[in-house]
Design an enzyme around this catalytic site. Structure first.
Site, PDB file in Angstrom:
ATOM      1  N   GLY A  46      77.680  43.836  51.560  1.00  0.00           N
ATOM      2  CA  GLY A  46      78.723  44.505  52.346  1.00  0.00           C
ATOM      3  C   GLY A  46      78.526  45.994  52.579  1.00  0.00           C
ATOM      4  O   GLY A  46      78.951  46.520  53.587  1.00  0.00           O
ATOM      5  N   GLU A 101      79.752  51.573  47.680  1.00  0.00           N
ATOM      6  CA  GLU A 101      80.462  50.296  47.787  1.00  0.00           C
ATOM      7  C   GLU A 101      81.183  50.201  49.120  1.00  0.00           C
ATOM      8  O   GLU A 101      81.606  51.215  49.673  1.00  0.00           O
ATOM      9  CB  GLU A 101      81.514  50.191  46.673  1.00  0.00           C
ATOM     10  CG  GLU A 101      81.174  49.244  45.554  1.00  0.00           C
ATOM     11  CD  GLU A 101      81.201  47.768  45.941  1.00  0.00           C
ATOM     12  OE1 GLU A 101      81.058  47.419  47.127  1.00  0.00           O
ATOM     13  OE2 GLU A 101      81.349  46.960  45.018  1.00  0.00           O
ATOM     14  N   ASP A 102      81.354  48.977  49.595  1.00  0.00           N
ATOM     15  CA  ASP A 102      82.131  48.781  50.813  1.00  0.00           C
ATOM     16  C   ASP A 102      83.631  48.812  50.539  1.00  0.00           C
ATOM     17  O   ASP A 102      84.390  49.494  51.199  1.00  0.00           O
ATOM     18  CB  ASP A 102      81.733  47.469  51.509  1.00  0.00           C
ATOM     19  CG  ASP A 102      81.752  46.261  50.570  1.00  0.00           C
ATOM     20  OD1 ASP A 102      82.030  46.409  49.365  1.00  0.00           O
ATOM     21  OD2 ASP A 102      81.471  45.143  51.056  1.00  0.00           O
ATOM     22  N   ASP A 105      88.633  46.122  45.245  1.00  0.00           N
ATOM     23  CA  ASP A 105      89.877  45.349  45.220  1.00  0.00           C
ATOM     24  C   ASP A 105      90.427  45.376  43.794  1.00  0.00           C
ATOM     25  O   ASP A 105      91.114  46.317  43.416  1.00  0.00           O
ATOM     26  CB  ASP A 105      89.567  43.935  45.726  1.00  0.00           C
ATOM     27  CG  ASP A 105      90.794  43.063  45.820  1.00  0.00           C
ATOM     28  OD1 ASP A 105      91.903  43.555  45.579  1.00  0.00           O
ATOM     29  OD2 ASP A 105      90.661  41.859  46.141  1.00  0.00           O
ATOM     30  N   PHE A 154      92.833  41.069  53.771  1.00  0.00           N
ATOM     31  CA  PHE A 154      91.411  40.766  53.807  1.00  0.00           C
ATOM     32  C   PHE A 154      90.845  41.309  55.111  1.00  0.00           C
ATOM     33  O   PHE A 154      91.347  41.020  56.197  1.00  0.00           O
ATOM     34  CB  PHE A 154      91.136  39.260  53.683  1.00  0.00           C
ATOM     35  CG  PHE A 154      89.714  39.006  53.296  1.00  0.00           C
ATOM     36  CD1 PHE A 154      89.340  39.036  51.953  1.00  0.00           C
ATOM     37  CD2 PHE A 154      88.731  38.780  54.254  1.00  0.00           C
ATOM     38  CE1 PHE A 154      88.021  38.853  51.581  1.00  0.00           C
ATOM     39  CE2 PHE A 154      87.416  38.590  53.887  1.00  0.00           C
ATOM     40  CZ  PHE A 154      87.061  38.624  52.551  1.00  0.00           C
ATOM     41  N   ARG A 167      79.944  40.677  60.003  1.00  0.00           N
ATOM     42  CA  ARG A 167      79.413  41.928  59.447  1.00  0.00           C
ATOM     43  C   ARG A 167      78.993  42.903  60.549  1.00  0.00           C
ATOM     44  O   ARG A 167      78.930  44.106  60.324  1.00  0.00           O
ATOM     45  CB  ARG A 167      78.181  41.647  58.573  1.00  0.00           C
ATOM     46  CG  ARG A 167      78.486  40.890  57.296  1.00  0.00           C
ATOM     47  CD  ARG A 167      77.263  40.910  56.402  1.00  0.00           C
ATOM     48  NE  ARG A 167      77.319  39.928  55.333  1.00  0.00           N
ATOM     49  CZ  ARG A 167      77.938  40.102  54.158  1.00  0.00           C
ATOM     50  NH1 ARG A 167      78.560  41.223  53.914  1.00  0.00           N
ATOM     51  NH2 ARG A 167      77.924  39.152  53.247  1.00  0.00           N
TER      52      ARG A 167
END
Ligand code: XMP
Ligand code: MG
Length: 185
Positions: A46, A101-102, A105, A154, A167
């Site tokens: 990601g 990091e993308d 959570d 999400f 993506r």
């Protein structure tokens, strides 16, 4: 859930806004590492779009090296797996590591990656995430640079996937479940 049951929903963050925010992050990171260097460790898959855009906005004077971490993914699910596998961790001994990091959570993925990198003798460790999902009070990971705080939705696009799809989208979208309205009877 079958990937065919999901559809791209509204745009949450348009590409132009992402670009501007990344310029700001790269500027701050460049200031913090001025006169030195860093090893940007992008978390696959990601983070690959964000990582590529971020490093190209950093001060050219900084010695930037890149490598990648492959962490376990959600598969076709949209809730956290709570389990992290890392394949082929790169050497980090005596390095100034920046994890890229993308999205964070629950923070479990990042917590586990940070612990691993510290245990492998990194000289320093910071983390940048493009997206930070709000409302998680019980995290034990550290976030040094955050692009956007977003609600607990999400999201896909700009490197983020659902079942390996979406993506390539330039904007970040909310994922909608269920058939598209135009396909409903
Ligand atoms: P945790 O819960 O460990 O999860 O912080 C972080 C990882 O879960 C994935 N993730 C998402 N992927 N859209 C995605 O495409 C999302 O909204 C989302 N939320 C979490 C992602 O791989 C991240 O590294
Ligand atoms: Mg990820």
């Amino acid at each position: 859930m079958n990937p065919n049951d999901a559809a791209i929903g509204r745009t949450l963050i348009p590409a132009a806004k992402i670009r501007d925010r990344i310029a700001g992050l790269a500027h701050r990171i460049s200031d913090d590492y001025a006169g030195g260097g860093l090893l940007a460790l992008t978390v696959l898959r990601g983070g690959f779009v964000f990582g590529a855009d971020l490093i190209r906005q950093m001060d050219p004077e900084i010695a930037v090296q890149v490598d990648f971490l492959r962490a376990s993914s959600y598969g076709d699910r949209t809730t956290s797996a709570g389990r992290v596998d890392v394949a082929h961790p790169p050497p980090v001994e005596d390095r100034d590591v920046l994890i890229v990091e993308d999205i964070v959570d629950t923070g479990r993925t990042l917590e586990s990656l940070q612990e691993r990198i510290r245990n492998h003798g990194a000289r320093s460790l910071r983390t940048v995430t493009l997206l930070d999902k709000e409302g998680r009070a019980d995290r034990r990971c550290t976030l040094d640079y955050v692009g956007f705080r977003i609600p607990d939705l999400f999201v896909v696009g700009y490197g983020l996937d659902y079942a390996q799809m979406y993506r390539h989208l330039p904007d970040i979208h909310v994922l909608d479940h269920g058939p598209r309205p135009e396909e409903s009877p």
